[in-house]
Design a protein around this motif. Structure first.
Motif, PDB file in Angstrom:
ATOM      1  N   ASP A 372       0.811  -1.224   0.000  1.00 49.23           N
ATOM      2  CA  ASP A 372       0.000   0.000   0.000  1.00 49.23           C
ATOM      3  C   ASP A 372       0.837   1.265   0.000  1.00 49.23           C
ATOM      4  O   ASP A 372       0.486   2.268   0.615  1.00 49.23           O
ATOM      5  CB  ASP A 372      -0.970   0.006   1.195  1.00 49.23           C
ATOM      6  N   GLY A 373       1.950   1.215  -0.703  1.00 47.33           N
ATOM      7  CA  GLY A 373       2.808   2.379  -0.875  1.00 47.33           C
ATOM      8  C   GLY A 373       4.013   2.359   0.046  1.00 47.33           C
ATOM      9  O   GLY A 373       3.862   2.282   1.268  1.00 47.33           O
ATOM     10  N   PRO A 374       5.230   2.407  -0.535  1.00 51.46           N
ATOM     11  CA  PRO A 374       6.435   2.452   0.297  1.00 51.46           C
ATOM     12  C   PRO A 374       6.475   3.721   1.141  1.00 51.46           C
ATOM     13  O   PRO A 374       5.855   4.742   0.813  1.00 51.46           O
ATOM     14  CB  PRO A 374       7.582   2.458  -0.726  1.00 51.46           C
ATOM     15  N   THR A 375       7.222   3.657   2.228  1.00 52.66           N
ATOM     16  CA  THR A 375       7.381   4.800   3.125  1.00 52.66           C
ATOM     17  C   THR A 375       7.735   6.069   2.366  1.00 52.66           C
ATOM     18  O   THR A 375       7.193   7.146   2.629  1.00 52.66           O
ATOM     19  CB  THR A 375       8.475   4.481   4.161  1.00 52.66           C
ATOM     20  N   GLU A 376       8.656   5.949   1.402  1.00 60.23           N
ATOM     21  CA  GLU A 376       9.148   7.135   0.715  1.00 60.23           C
ATOM     22  C   GLU A 376       8.064   7.808  -0.124  1.00 60.23           C
ATOM     23  O   GLU A 376       8.020   9.033  -0.237  1.00 60.23           O
ATOM     24  CB  GLU A 376      10.345   6.759  -0.167  1.00 60.23           C
ATOM     25  N   VAL A 377       7.171   7.011  -0.716  1.00 58.40           N
ATOM     26  CA  VAL A 377       6.072   7.582  -1.501  1.00 58.40           C
ATOM     27  C   VAL A 377       5.116   8.344  -0.591  1.00 58.40           C
ATOM     28  O   VAL A 377       4.655   9.444  -0.927  1.00 58.40           O
ATOM     29  CB  VAL A 377       5.329   6.471  -2.277  1.00 58.40           C
ATOM     30  N   HIS A 378       4.826   7.781   0.563  1.00 61.27           N
ATOM     31  CA  HIS A 378       3.943   8.473   1.508  1.00 61.27           C
ATOM     32  C   HIS A 378       4.580   9.772   2.001  1.00 61.27           C
ATOM     33  O   HIS A 378       3.904  10.799   2.115  1.00 61.27           O
ATOM     34  CB  HIS A 378       3.616   7.564   2.687  1.00 61.27           C
ATOM     35  N   LYS A 379       5.878   9.737   2.284  1.00 58.54           N
ATOM     36  CA  LYS A 379       6.544  10.964   2.732  1.00 58.54           C
ATOM     37  C   LYS A 379       6.534  12.022   1.635  1.00 58.54           C
ATOM     38  O   LYS A 379       6.333  13.215   1.907  1.00 58.54           O
ATOM     39  CB  LYS A 379       7.985  10.645   3.153  1.00 58.54           C
ATOM     40  N   TRP A 380       6.768  11.597   0.403  1.00 56.64           N
ATOM     41  CA  TRP A 380       6.733  12.530  -0.730  1.00 56.64           C
ATOM     42  C   TRP A 380       5.357  13.163  -0.851  1.00 56.64           C
ATOM     43  O   TRP A 380       5.220  14.388  -1.036  1.00 56.64           O
ATOM     44  CB  TRP A 380       7.099  11.774  -2.006  1.00 56.64           C
ATOM     45  N   SER A 381       4.320  12.335  -0.731  1.00 52.74           N
ATOM     46  CA  SER A 381       2.961  12.839  -0.827  1.00 52.74           C
ATOM     47  C   SER A 381       2.654  13.803   0.322  1.00 52.74           C
ATOM     48  O   SER A 381       2.025  14.860   0.119  1.00 52.74           O
ATOM     49  CB  SER A 381       1.975  11.669  -0.812  1.00 52.74           C
ATOM     50  N   LEU A 382       3.089  13.456   1.521  1.00 46.14           N
ATOM     51  CA  LEU A 382       2.877  14.334   2.662  1.00 46.14           C
ATOM     52  C   LEU A 382       3.630  15.647   2.495  1.00 46.14           C
ATOM     53  O   LEU A 382       3.120  16.720   2.853  1.00 46.14           O
ATOM     54  CB  LEU A 382       3.307  13.636   3.954  1.00 46.14           C
ATOM     55  N   GLY A 383       4.828  15.572   1.938  1.00 51.77           N
ATOM     56  CA  GLY A 383       5.595  16.788   1.680  1.00 51.77           C
ATOM     57  C   GLY A 383       4.873  17.712   0.715  1.00 51.77           C
ATOM     58  O   GLY A 383       4.862  18.939   0.896  1.00 51.77           O
ATOM     59  N   ARG A 384       4.277  17.138  -0.313  1.00 48.76           N
ATOM     60  CA  ARG A 384       3.520  17.949  -1.276  1.00 48.76           C
ATOM     61  C   ARG A 384       2.324  18.608  -0.604  1.00 48.76           C
ATOM     62  O   ARG A 384       1.991  19.766  -0.889  1.00 48.76           O
ATOM     63  CB  ARG A 384       3.054  17.079  -2.435  1.00 48.76           C
ATOM     64  N   LYS A 385       1.669  17.873   0.290  1.00 47.32           N
ATOM     65  CA  LYS A 385       0.528  18.459   0.994  1.00 47.32           C
ATOM     66  C   LYS A 385       0.972  19.609   1.889  1.00 47.32           C
ATOM     67  O   LYS A 385       0.295  20.645   1.998  1.00 47.32           O
ATOM     68  CB  LYS A 385      -0.200  17.405   1.825  1.00 47.32           C
ATOM     69  N   ILE A 386       2.101  19.435   2.553  1.00 49.41           N
ATOM     70  CA  ILE A 386       2.634  20.509   3.397  1.00 49.41           C
ATOM     71  C   ILE A 386       2.871  21.767   2.559  1.00 49.41           C
ATOM     72  O   ILE A 386       2.532  22.884   2.967  1.00 49.41           O
ATOM     73  CB  ILE A 386       3.936  20.055   4.089  1.00 49.41           C
ATOM     74  N   GLN A 387       3.424  21.572   1.364  1.00 49.61           N
ATOM     75  CA  GLN A 387       3.671  22.716   0.480  1.00 49.61           C
ATOM     76  C   GLN A 387       2.362  23.363   0.029  1.00 49.61           C
ATOM     77  O   GLN A 387       2.236  24.591  -0.006  1.00 49.61           O
ATOM     78  CB  GLN A 387       4.493  22.282  -0.733  1.00 49.61           C
ATOM     79  N   ARG A 388       1.361  22.519  -0.320  1.00 49.55           N
ATOM     80  CA  ARG A 388       0.068  23.069  -0.742  1.00 49.55           C
ATOM     81  C   ARG A 388      -0.588  23.861   0.388  1.00 49.55           C
ATOM     82  O   ARG A 388      -1.156  24.938   0.170  1.00 49.55           O
ATOM     83  CB  ARG A 388      -0.870  21.937  -1.193  1.00 49.55           C
ATOM     84  N   ASP A 389      -0.502  23.312   1.608  1.00 49.72           N
ATOM     85  CA  ASP A 389      -1.093  24.014   2.737  1.00 49.72           C
ATOM     86  C   ASP A 389      -0.401  25.351   2.980  1.00 49.72           C
ATOM     87  O   ASP A 389      -1.038  26.353   3.312  1.00 49.72           O
ATOM     88  CB  ASP A 389      -0.999  23.141   4.004  1.00 49.72           C
ATOM     89  N   TRP A 390       0.919  25.359   2.806  1.00 53.50           N
ATOM     90  CA  TRP A 390       1.657  26.618   2.952  1.00 53.50           C
ATOM     91  C   TRP A 390       1.227  27.631   1.898  1.00 53.50           C
ATOM     92  O   TRP A 390       1.048  28.810   2.199  1.00 53.50           O
ATOM     93  CB  TRP A 390       3.167  26.343   2.842  1.00 53.50           C
ATOM     94  N   SER A 391       1.048  27.165   0.664  1.00 51.83           N
ATOM     95  CA  SER A 391       0.665  28.057  -0.420  1.00 51.83           C
ATOM     96  C   SER A 391      -0.684  28.724  -0.140  1.00 51.83           C
ATOM     97  O   SER A 391      -0.905  29.897  -0.495  1.00 51.83           O
ATOM     98  CB  SER A 391       0.596  27.305  -1.744  1.00 51.83           C
ATOM     99  N   LYS A 392      -1.588  27.994   0.484  1.00 50.29           N
ATOM    100  CA  LYS A 392      -2.908  28.559   0.791  1.00 50.29           C
ATOM    101  C   LYS A 392      -2.810  29.666   1.851  1.00 50.29           C
ATOM    102  O   LYS A 392      -3.633  30.570   1.887  1.00 50.29           O
ATOM    103  CB  LYS A 392      -3.843  27.458   1.280  1.00 50.29           C
ATOM    104  N   ARG A 393      -1.796  29.552   2.722  1.00 52.28           N
ATOM    105  CA  ARG A 393      -1.653  30.542   3.787  1.00 52.28           C
ATOM    106  C   ARG A 393      -0.816  31.736   3.352  1.00 52.28           C
ATOM    107  O   ARG A 393      -0.898  32.810   3.946  1.00 52.28           O
ATOM    108  CB  ARG A 393      -1.006  29.902   5.032  1.00 52.28           C
ATOM    109  N   ALA A 394       0.035  31.510   2.337  1.00 48.37           N
ATOM    110  CA  ALA A 394       0.985  32.569   1.934  1.00 48.37           C
ATOM    111  C   ALA A 394       0.264  33.752   1.296  1.00 48.37           C
ATOM    112  O   ALA A 394      -0.781  33.632   0.678  1.00 48.37           O
ATOM    113  CB  ALA A 394       1.988  31.979   0.956  1.00 48.37           C
TER     114      ALA A 394
END
Length: 394
Positions: A372-394
């Motif tokens: 159900d997805g290697p650790t690294e894929v999940h971290k990459w996806s979470l990193g993208r979400k962190i960036q998207r959330d930042w963009s909404k606040r910026a």
């Protein structure tokens, strides 16, 4: 308080099921762990059938789904599935194993009454196993962690659809009676229910893999001209990924539940060994190098349990839990890998033998870090979400 003593937030019915499941696994299933009807590709069908007869006799077949089709909550399932995982044969016996558990959840949520009667009912009864055909061979450039790369195609032909392609790492395909096949059409991804075996679905080979607890192993499959009635499509053409999302987060989490149970058992065995085994004038556990590892395991197990219950509560609120299940999958799989590794280590030479289940648990948990997805894929996806959330606040 140990993890298996925690039943907070559960109904009396769920507490009773959890208690009975634990007793059944410890008393009835564990003695089968040395049964010779197992090989590198999982337990043989005869062993699966015998174990399921035992579960039926105990009134515990598919314990998380009621006779009326109602599901336990995700929190309640956590208590039950952790206990089913105390033996690697427990989920197979109780019908709580992947991919069947996730497939039953999906069909229960989105299947029509007709499809439920035909495909879901025999799965819940434990009379058939299922397979989920999504992942594809890397050599074909097909879908792995990125499902948008899917190469398997489907095209309408009258009142049927015709499917062609190859699939890989399909758990339980050999011996399955129900298949859920994903393919792409002009409209997008589609999902179909099919009866198995079917001459148009040919198993090219069953892979030799690190793990070996799932019936049928993991297969490479070729699909040539598979004709499926349009009535066996889940939803509408192009909605396949939508339905895959329904299955995604709960299936990630139930992996965490089952393997947490396996590592709790490994910790029990390692603790018993180190308390009985003496070296240099005292029990092994009194040596800090050993005692500290088991203490670290206790911490990891508790954190894994709390993370699993936390994500279960998110799902019980009705949230999709995509982000939360990614976080839980990473945290729990990595923690359990540390636990399994330390259990092997403190047992020394005994830990790498098949004399106890610890060696098998170690192998299964290593594979879990990929499921159900290697650790690294999940971290990459979470990193993208962190960036998207930042963009909404910026």
């Amino acid at each position: 308080m140990t993890p298996l003593e925690q039943t907070h937030g559960l109904s009396d019915r769920a507490r009773d099921i959890a208690r009975r499941v634990e007793s059944f696994v410890r008393d009835t299933v564990v003695p089968y762990e040395r049964d010779p009807r197992q090989d590198a590709h999982g337990p043989a069908e005869a062993l699966v059938a015998e174990l399921r007869e035992q579960a039926r006799a105990a009134g515990l077949m598919t314990p998380h789904i009621g006779a009326d089709g109602s599901h336990l909550t995700h929190r309640e399932m956590t208590a039950v599935l952790i206990r089913s995982g105390l033996s690697t044969l427990g989920p197979v016996a109780l019908n709580t194993a992947a991919p069947d558990e996730g497939n039953m959840f999906l069909l229960g949520r989105v299947g029509s009454d007709e499809l439920k009667a035909r495909f879901l009912a025999p799965l819940v009864a434990g009379d058939k196993r299922s397979a989920f055909f999504m992942t594809e061979p890397a050599a074909d450039g097909g879908a792995g962690s990125d499902p948008s790369m899917m190469q398997t195609t489907c095209r309408p032909d009258g009142n049927h659809w015709v499917i062609d392609g190859r699939k890989a790492y399909i758990t339980g395909a050999q011996g399955a009676g129900v298949g859920i096949v994903m393919a792409k059409a002009d409209e997008g991804a589609c999902m179909f229910l099919v009866d198995l075996p079917d001459p148009a679905i040919r198993i090219e080979r069953v892979l030799d893999t690190l793990d070996g607890s799932m019936p049928g192993g993991h297969a490479v499959v070729r699909i040539d001209g598979l004709r499926v009635p349009a009535s066996q499509m889940l939803g509408e053409a192009g909605e396949g990924f939508k339905y895959a999302q329904v299955r995604l987060a709960p299936a990630r989490l139930t992996h965490c539940m089952r393997w947490l149970g396996a590592c709790l058992r490994a910790q029990e065995i390692a603790t018993d060994y180190t308390c009985r085994r003496h070296a240099f004038g005292k029990p092994l556990i009194e040596h800090e190098g050993v005692g500290f590892m088991l203490a670290e395991n206790r911490i990891d197990l508790m954190q894994a349990e709390l993370m699993t219950y936390w994500c279960a509560d998110v799902l019980d609120r009705g949230d999709r839990g995509t982000t939360e299940s990614s976080m839980a999958k990473v945290a729990v799989s990595e923690a359990l890998m540390r636990v399994a590794d330390k259990c092997v280590q403190v047992m020394g030479g005994q830990g790498v033998t098949a004399d106890t289940p610890v060696e098998r648990v170690f192998r299964e948990i290593r594979a879990f870090r990929i499921y159900d997805g290697p650790t690294e894929v999940h971290k990459w996806s979470l990193g993208r979400k962190i960036q998207r959330d930042w963009s909404k606040r910026a």
